[in-house]
Design an enzyme around this catalytic site. Structure first.
Site, PDB file in Angstrom:
ATOM      1  N   ASP A   1       0.870  -1.165   0.000  1.00 37.42           N
ATOM      2  CA  ASP A   1       0.000   0.000   0.000  1.00 37.42           C
ATOM      3  C   ASP A   1       0.918   1.230   0.000  1.00 37.42           C
ATOM      4  OD1 ASP A   1      -2.459   1.499   0.322  1.00 37.42           O
ATOM      5  OD2 ASP A   1      -1.902   1.767   2.424  1.00 37.42           O
TER       6      ASP A   1
ATOM      7  N   ASP B   1      -0.266   5.080   0.977  1.00 34.17           N
ATOM      8  CA  ASP B   1      -0.542   6.117   1.973  1.00 34.17           C
ATOM      9  C   ASP B   1      -0.419   5.578   3.393  1.00 34.17           C
ATOM     10  OD1 ASP B   1      -1.078   7.775  -0.159  1.00 34.17           O
ATOM     11  OD2 ASP B   1      -3.245   7.438  -0.078  1.00 34.17           O
TER      12      ASP B   1
END
Length: 230
Positions: free
Chosen positions: A14, A16
């Protein structure tokens, strides 16, 4: 001869709050506001969506559609200058050395590294390139006449959609679904629980409270990449 992906474990990341110390969509919205490219009242909606996302209260479509709307009416070429400035001013200062090192370590181990993010591709690709990713799965945006329409194209790469898009990517690469059984996935968010639950090596990175609790209960590794002192 290129090495086949078949024999290379996947390392999924991922973006963020996992590799990036911040939220790319939020940062982009604030960046556009500072440069006078959006109306000031957009910030209230941005803040509300961020809170609703963290609480799991906003649909994937509504979340993605708002950030897609910020790009409407301009072509990719017209956004290029602003994206480069965004990378320099907002993204690079928020990518810690540990994030670069983690991705590089998997690459050095011969793994295929893949960035998979809920952010749209326009925002995500500069970060992906900066970190050295050759594979990036992101929310796609619709174009009409070479101009962004402000709409999402296809399934947003978020929650269960991240699983669907991951499986579609595996098919495109000629990889079987069971490839995920030996894959790593690094994420901070309970929103990524569907995909975290499908991989053999789920790792919670600077996790939100819900994911931290789930990771602890299930014996998952918890990692501090952003230097928050977990």
């Amino acid at each position: 001869m290129m090495h086949s992906l078949f024999s290379r474990p996947l390392a999924l990341f991922d973006l963020d709050h996992t590799l990036l110390n911040g939220d790319g969509d939020d940062l982009w919205c604030r960046f556009l506001l500072r440069h006078g490219l959006l109306q000031r009242d957009v910030q209230a909606r941005n803040e509300q969506l961020g809170a609703d996302y963290r609480a799991g209260l906003v649909s994937a479509h509504d979340f993605s559609a708002f950030y897609a709307s910020l790009l409407a009416g301009r072509s990719p070429a017209q956004w290029r200058h602003w994206l480069q400035l965004f990378l320099v001013q907002e993204i690079r200062p928020r990518l810690p050395t540990a994030a670069y090192a983690l991705v590089a370590a998997h690459r050095a181990a011969g793994h295929t590294v893949v960035l998979t993010t809920a952010s749209n591709r326009v925002i995500a690709e500069p970060s992906a390139a900066e970190l050295g990713f050759h594979h990036c799965i992101a929310t796609e945006l619709a174009l009409e006449g070479g101009v962004f329409t402000g709409q999402v194209q296809g399934i947003p790469n978020m929650r269960e959609g991240k699983c669907l898009r991951m499986h579609a990517w595996l098919i495109e690469q000629g990889l079987p679904p069971q490839t995920l059984a030996s894959a790593y996935f690094y994420s901070d968010s309970i929103n990524d629980l569907p995909l975290l639950s499908q991989v053999g090596e789920p790792i919670a990175v600077n996790p939100d409270p819900q994911l931290h609790q789930h990771a602890h209960a299930n014996g998952w590794h918890v990692l501090d990449v952003l230097g928050t002192g977990l």
